[in-house]
Design a protein around this motif. Sequence first.
Motif, PDB file in Angstrom:
ATOM      1  N   THR A 103     -22.578  -6.436 -68.886  1.00 64.46           N
ATOM      2  CA  THR A 103     -23.731  -6.276 -69.766  1.00 64.46           C
ATOM      3  C   THR A 103     -23.499  -5.337 -70.951  1.00 64.46           C
ATOM      4  N   LEU A 104     -22.751  -4.271 -70.761  1.00 62.97           N
ATOM      5  CA  LEU A 104     -22.571  -3.292 -71.835  1.00 62.97           C
ATOM      6  C   LEU A 104     -21.297  -3.531 -72.641  1.00 62.97           C
ATOM      7  N   GLU A 105     -20.191  -3.679 -71.942  1.00 70.82           N
ATOM      8  CA  GLU A 105     -18.905  -3.822 -72.627  1.00 70.82           C
ATOM      9  C   GLU A 105     -18.619  -5.259 -73.039  1.00 70.82           C
ATOM     10  N   ARG A 106     -19.253  -6.189 -72.366  1.00 73.35           N
ATOM     11  CA  ARG A 106     -19.031  -7.626 -72.600  1.00 73.35           C
ATOM     12  C   ARG A 106     -17.569  -8.012 -72.381  1.00 73.35           C
ATOM     13  N   SER A 107     -16.901  -7.318 -71.468  1.00 71.66           N
ATOM     14  CA  SER A 107     -15.507  -7.639 -71.161  1.00 71.66           C
ATOM     15  C   SER A 107     -15.402  -8.556 -69.943  1.00 71.66           C
ATOM     16  N   MET A 108     -16.540  -8.906 -69.340  1.00 72.33           N
ATOM     17  CA  MET A 108     -16.548  -9.826 -68.199  1.00 72.33           C
ATOM     18  C   MET A 108     -17.336 -11.069 -68.597  1.00 72.33           C
ATOM     19  N   SER A 109     -16.756 -12.208 -68.290  1.00 73.32           N
ATOM     20  CA  SER A 109     -17.416 -13.468 -68.650  1.00 73.32           C
ATOM     21  C   SER A 109     -18.628 -13.721 -67.747  1.00 73.32           C
ATOM     22  N   ASP A 110     -19.496 -14.612 -68.190  1.00 77.70           N
ATOM     23  CA  ASP A 110     -20.669 -14.981 -67.388  1.00 77.70           C
ATOM     24  C   ASP A 110     -20.246 -15.633 -66.077  1.00 77.70           C
TER      25      ASP A 110
END
Length: 158
Positions: A103-110
């Motif tokens: 949610t914050l870093e956006r380094s993990m895909s959905d």
Amino acid sequence: MLDWLDTHSGSVVAAATFVLVVVTAYYAWTTRALVRETHTSLQAGARATLQARMDRISEICIREPNLFPLLDDETATGEEQDGRFHLANMFLGVLEEAHMQHTLERSMSDDDWTAWEATAEIFLPRPYIARYWQRVARTFEPGCQQFVNELLRTKAAQ
């Protein structure tokens, strides 16, 4: 030569400007490609770190086969500081990190986050974990608190 440059200065400036624009465009394109590669590397590294932590939790549960079923103890208060306490701390810490990456870093895909949600749905509603969460929720990042609280409310309503 100087007379020629003086006479054709507008053309020379235009040609130099064109060359500068082409070089700048190339550097922008190259930089963008590097940023994409860096982002991909960061995602892979973040996933590997979280997976290693989850593997450690799995190793503990395999080594101590009676530990995971103890999370279903209806009489647990969430204050017992035994193996469940450490397992709960480890999982909640890893879950918070996964949540922040998504949610914050956006380094993990959905897609990767969907797997974490499924794991949380299995782990969090267990009586020991739910009661332990009530005691420690305020120490977690607000977005993670909201996620866990909503999941627990949803599971309690079912």
